[in-house]
Design an enzyme around this catalytic site. Structure first.
Site, short mmCIF file in Angstrom:
data_model
loop_
_atom_site.label_atom_id
_atom_site.label_comp_id
_atom_site.label_asym_id
_atom_site.label_seq_id
_atom_site.Cartn_x
_atom_site.Cartn_y
_atom_site.Cartn_z
N LYS A 48 0.82 -1.03 0.09
CA LYS A 48 -0.03 -0.10 -0.04
C LYS A 48 0.78 1.26 0.11
CE LYS A 48 -3.69 -2.42 2.71
NZ LYS A 48 -4.23 -2.74 3.81
N GLN A 92 -3.71 -1.39 10.38
CA GLN A 92 -3.66 -2.56 9.87
C GLN A 92 -4.43 -3.70 10.52
OE1 GLN A 92 -2.97 -3.26 6.44
NE2 GLN A 92 -3.81 -5.26 6.79
N ASP A 115 -10.35 3.38 5.17
CA ASP A 115 -10.76 1.97 5.38
C ASP A 115 -12.48 1.80 5.19
OD1 ASP A 115 -9.01 -0.22 4.96
OD2 ASP A 115 -8.50 -0.20 7.10
#
Ligand code: NAP
Length: 288
Positions: A48, A92, A115
């Site tokens: 990412k 994460q 997200d």
């Protein structure tokens, strides 16, 4: 026909990079929080961050030990919430078991929740409001279908898997009364009976199960569209999806490969959400 997610994601990245190049103020900023030494999480964050660099998003990575307390983690998130150079915050997952995922997710400023997991953004998604963030994988699947000119409107979409990050939000998105949505959605899971009957009734079948080669030829209607979300590593190290690609690709009208299908789209939509967040903050002051 193979739906080349990698190629479409590259195109999206080019579009985002061109947009960022024109920004007059600071570049968009995305902060990653990585906890512990979970190898797949490390490689996801690395991929990412590489994509951020390619499009001109400034990313930072805060690495915390797996022993970090919830209080310390929430304090780090609180600092990033206040940081005006940061447009997106991504913690994460998965988290070590002593940390509460929902509490952590809910502590992120919803306007920086790129997200799309904050309850406020989940609510906006369900209500069909456009001022939140869609979770990256379902958003990427919708975009992959849209850019491949595959109509979902009026189609029967069968999703196998009801996780909070893929199946459930994808169902919520595709059922909206909007363009590139308006599908009839069936959401199947491990308690569904007669699964093959359901999957064979799909115009578009989406597998998000996490079991290698689970969807076999017999479960797929010829000429249907098959989207494989699964990422499974076999004992020999090979990466495969939830669909038996070799046999299903022979009968499907369109199919995504693994790797190179949904995965790159997920990253592209993270970049898109970060740019969107930036523009919501700055668009009035920036000549775009
Ligand atoms: P998850 O949270 O483990 O959920 C799996 C879902 O599959 C559950 O709803 C489960 O049903 C259902 N399921 C399991 N066995 C089944 C069976 N025999 N019949 C019908 N349904 C069954 O998984 P996830 O996080 O959604 O991820 C799914 C896969 O996608 C994984 O391989 C993951 O690595 C991959 N993934 C890929 C991306 C990407 O960017 N490409 C992003 C996210 C995830 P129950 O709810 O009843 O248990």
């Amino acid at each position: 026909m193979i739906l080349d997610g990698k190629k479409i994601a590259s195109q999206i990245q080019l579009e985002i990079a061109a947009r960022i190049q024109k920004l007059k103020q600071r570049k968009p900023g995305l902060a990653f929080i990585l906890i512990g030494d979970h190898a797949p999480s490390q490689s996801y964050v690395k991929a990412k961050q590489k994509a951020c660099k390619e499009v001109g998003i400034e990313s930072t990575r805060l690495e915390l030990p797996s022993s970090v307390s919830q209080k310390e983690l929430l304090s780090s998130i609180s600092s990033l919430n206040k940081d005006t150079s940061i447009d997106g915050i991504l913690v994460q997952m998965p988290l070590p078991s002593h940390l509460n995922e929902q509490t952590v997710t809910s502590s992120i400023d919803p306007s920086k929740d790129v997200d799309g997991f904050h309850p406020i953004n989940v609510g906006k998604m369900l209500l069909g409001q456009d001022d939140g963030f869609l979770p990256c994988t379902p958003y990427g699947i919708q975009e992959l279908l849209r850019r491949s000119h595959i109509q979902v409107e009026g189609k029967h979409v069968v999703i196998v898997g009801r996780s909070n990050i893929v199946g459930k939000p994808l169902a919520a998105i595709l059922v909206q009364k909007k363009s590139h949505c308006n599908a009839t959605v069936t959401l199947a899971h491990s308690a569904s009976t007669q699964l093959s009957l359901l999957t064979r009734s799909a115009d578009i079948l989406i597998a998000a199960i996490g079991k290698p080669h689970f969807i076999k030829k017999e479960m797929v209607r010829p000429e249907s569209v098959v989207i494989d979300v699964g990422i499974n590593r076999l004992p020999d190290g090979k990466l495969v999806g939830d669909v038996n690609f070799e046999e299903v690709s022979k009968i499907a009208s369109h199919i995504t490969p693994v790797p190179g299908g949904v995965g790159p789209m997920t990253i592209a939509m993270l970049l898109q959400n970060t740019l969107t967040s930036y523009l919501r903050r700055h668009v009035k002051n920036d000549l775009l």
